[in-house]
Design a protein around this motif. Structure first.
Motif, PDB file in Angstrom:
ATOM      1  N   LYS A   1       0.828  -1.198   0.000  1.00 31.18           N
ATOM      2  CA  LYS A   1       0.000   0.000   0.000  1.00 31.18           C
ATOM      3  C   LYS A   1       0.870   1.259   0.000  1.00 31.18           C
ATOM      4  N   THR A   2       2.091   1.135   0.525  1.00 32.34           N
ATOM      5  CA  THR A   2       3.010   2.272   0.534  1.00 32.34           C
ATOM      6  C   THR A   2       3.345   2.703  -0.886  1.00 32.34           C
ATOM      7  N   VAL A   3       3.654   1.728  -1.740  1.00 34.72           N
ATOM      8  CA  VAL A   3       3.977   2.040  -3.132  1.00 34.72           C
ATOM      9  C   VAL A   3       2.738   2.556  -3.857  1.00 34.72           C
ATOM     10  N   ALA A   4       1.590   1.953  -3.587  1.00 34.48           N
ATOM     11  CA  ALA A   4       0.345   2.408  -4.209  1.00 34.48           C
ATOM     12  C   ALA A   4       0.112   3.885  -3.910  1.00 34.48           C
ATOM     13  N   GLN A   5       0.326   4.269  -2.667  1.00 33.55           N
ATOM     14  CA  GLN A   5       0.145   5.668  -2.279  1.00 33.55           C
ATOM     15  C   GLN A   5       1.173   6.558  -2.984  1.00 33.55           C
ATOM     16  N   ALA A   6       2.412   6.062  -3.091  1.00 33.98           N
ATOM     17  CA  ALA A   6       3.476   6.857  -3.712  1.00 33.98           C
ATOM     18  C   ALA A   6       3.210   7.131  -5.186  1.00 33.98           C
ATOM     19  N   ILE A   7       2.562   6.167  -5.885  1.00 31.17           N
ATOM     20  CA  ILE A   7       2.292   6.380  -7.312  1.00 31.17           C
ATOM     21  C   ILE A   7       0.864   6.877  -7.549  1.00 31.17           C
TER      22      ILE A   7
END
Length: 323
Positions: free
Chosen positions: A300-306
């Motif tokens: 979810k961290t990467v999802a938020q970042a992109i």
């Protein structure tokens, strides 16, 4: 003390060096890939202590230098066994020696690639585990589309003439048709070329609904560049999906998601083969076994970042959600 030569495709952190070498005599495994960490953990569970019962000569290089690397390492000090972390590494090792037993933690097609005569009785100096990465490449694409429903085009990185990646193509093209996405293979030969090709891929679509993504195929060169791929893709707002899950995490760098048997699990499974080899059983007499433990992991961290939201259905269905 037994000496294990562990070889893999990889880039040296020091750009002036073509080969990275390190001797592991304890449980210090942060610097090495999960396959080696798993091997060490597995051997420890079998009663073998690193630095006492065995040490690992860990070496990586670009694909074209594998044979030279292995020959040089053997000439320097003959190992008791070789831990070869890809089809390329196994083939290179077999071209150098027919006598030293080779253990692999993950090969999709050991018979088709000619490294064993059969899985029941290998008949050659190699054995290990199969993680079925090529056979599940289409599932990776299906799950990628489920994770990012807005996808319209998927670029797939792999090196030329690499058996597992090539044999995955038919499955991937069928999966792409089902998912209604355009599937575009991207050939890369070196780590430098991976960065160059990835830099040329641009995102399309409105904010929060990316239409372009990057799928990593079961390919040792591309997998060894996981960090660089994850970092650059995140900068370009490109979602990524890997055929392994070891690097899917809450922190950065990390792929958006992955599906497969973790490399660490494969390494630990291969430890049983290595244990038998170190006891004196030739690799040619030890059956190849299939690794278990598939998982679907999402960050979810990467999802938020992109700038995307992962569907609730994926959050509920995934085996591991981080961030």
């Amino acid at each position: 003390m037994h000496r294990i030569l562990a070889v893999a495709v990889g880039a040296s952190k020091d750009k002036s060096l073509s080969v990275m070498r390190d001797i592991i005599k304890n449980d210090r495994v942060k610097e090495v890939r999960p396959y080696v960490a798993g091997l060490i953990a597995g051997l420890q569970r079998l009663g073998r202590k690193p630095g006492v019962d065995f040490e690992i000569d860990y070496a990586t290089c670009e694909p074209q230098s594998l044979k030279k690397l292995i020959k040089g390492a053997i000439d320097e000090k003959t190992p008791d066994a070789i831990f070869a972390m890809s089809t390329s590494a196994v083939k290179a090792a077999q071209s150098v020696t027919k006598d030293i037993s080779i253990v692999f933690p993950s090969i999709s097609d050991p018979i088709d690639d000619g490294v064993v005569k059969s899985c029941g009785i290998p008949g050659k100096n190699a054995t290990g585990t199969r993680a079925m990465r090529r056979q599940t490449a289409d599932e990776c694409l299906d799950l990628f589309k489920a994770t990012v429903p807005s996808l319209r085009k998927v670029y797939a990185l792999h090196k030329p003439n690499y058996g597992p990646a090539i044999r995955a193509m038919a499955r991937l093209r069928r999966a792409a048709k089902r998912a209604r996405v355009t599937f575009s293979p991207v050939l890369v030969k070196t780590h430098k070329e991976i960065a160059s090709k990835l830099s040329g891929i641009s995102q399309t679509g409105p904010a929060g609904k990316p239409e372009v993504g990057v799928l990593v195929l079961p390919d040792d060169l591309v997998l060894s560049a996981w960090r660089e791929i994850s970092e650059l893709a995140q900068e370009k707002k490109l979602p990524t999906f890997f055929p392994v899950t070891d690097w899917v995490k809450a922190g950065s760098p990390s792929p958006l998601a992955g599906f497969g048997v973790p490399q660490a699990v494969c390494g630990e499974a291969a430890a049983h083969h290595m244990h038998k080899v170190l006891q004196g059983t030739p690799a040619k007499d030890i059956p190849v076994k299939r690794a278990g433990g598939f998982e679907w992991a999402v960050s979810k961290t990467v999802a938020q970042a992109i700038g995307i939201s992962i569907p609730d259905s994926v959050i509920k269905a995934a085996d591991r959600v981080v961030g």
